[in-house]
Design a protein around this motif. Structure first.
Motif: not given
Length: 266
Positions: A97-122
């Motif tokens: 039906k085009g619907q996302q399925t759950r992870t199998a075997p079940p996975k309850y925790t994921g990891v994400t990484q996001r990058f930023y510029l800190q203390d920048a001025v433009f």
């Protein structure tokens, strides 16, 4: 070529964190080292209160120049996420039906990484029709939606607009706008001038930037077009008028004016 029907809008883009997304997707979201045209036009569209489905034709035609007054440093934000209901996370697979399925075997925790510029001025300069830029400048000073520098979690520090200027080549504008770096950065520079990296949109530029949006509609997704840019260095006064290291009085015998905090710029 300049004309009375055009003007230049100057913006100060400063915040504890900024993030100007590139082609990265999913659980790793990177940032480019300087503001993108897509990100800046998004800020202007938010200021005017445009819907995501609104046309960007008038904004895309603006010529952009960016100066790095304080490049900042790269910050990686590492964190985990989970479903607040305690359910397994969604997988990349879909059912019939085009619907996302759950992870199998079940996975309850994921990891994400996001990058930023800190203390920048433009400093960003946009050249275009005077009437349009006057409207945009008023909108930036009185935005309909909260302004952010690349992501909603990155609100700006202080006023964004540095005002309108008469129609002038972007390179000249970036040389004339006073240095916008923070006070701690200013103390590190002792000379009368500072050399800053800049990027100017130029049809004859020698590099291509893929950051021109066609829409911000979440349903259709954004396709990025190309624009030619030119990289250069501009020299800007620092505002220092006194000699960087004035003569020191050694004091009377057995005494010294040594200041340990001076080594830290305090």
């Amino acid at each position: 070529m300049t004309g009375t029907d055009h003007a230049v809008l100057v913006l100060r883009l400063a915040a504890p964190l900024q993030s100007w997304g590139g082609p990265s997707r999913y659980n790793r979201r990177e940032t480019r080292p300087q503001p993108t045209k897509s990100g800046i036009l998004g800020l202007l569209a938010a200021a005017e209160g445009r819907d995501r489905e609104a046309s960007l034709t008038d904004l895309v035609g603006l010529q952009l120049g960016v100066r790095a007054d304080q490049p900042g440093t790269l910050l990686r934000d590492y964190h985990t996420y989970s479903d607040y209901r305690g359910l397994p996370l969604l997988s990349a697979k879909a059912n019939a039906k085009g619907q996302q399925t759950r992870t199998a075997p079940p996975k309850y925790t994921g990891v994400t990484q996001r990058f930023y510029l800190q203390d920048a001025v433009f400093v960003a300069a946009l050249r275009g029709p005077k009437a349009l830029l006057q409207s945009l400048e008023e909108a930036v000073r009185n935005p309909v939606f909260p302004l952010s520098l690349g992501r909603r979690s990155c609100p700006p520090t202080g006023p964004v607009s540095l005002g309108l200027r008469a129609d002038t080549p972007l390179e000249d504008v970036l040389e004339e706008v006073p240095w916008q770096a923070g006070s701690h950065r200013r103390r590190q520079v002792r000379g009368a001038t500072v050399s800053l990296e800049a990027t100017v949109e130029d049809p004859d530029g020698d590099q291509l930037a893929v950051d021109v949006p066609d829409t911000y509609d979440l349903k259709t997704g954004t396709t990025f077009g190309r624009r030619a840019v030119r990289h250069l260095w501009v020299t800007v006064p620092t505002g220092h008028t006194q000699p960087p290291h004035p003569a020191q009085d050694t004091g009377t015998a057995g005494q010294s004016d040594h200041d340990p905090f001076a080594l830290l710029g305090w």
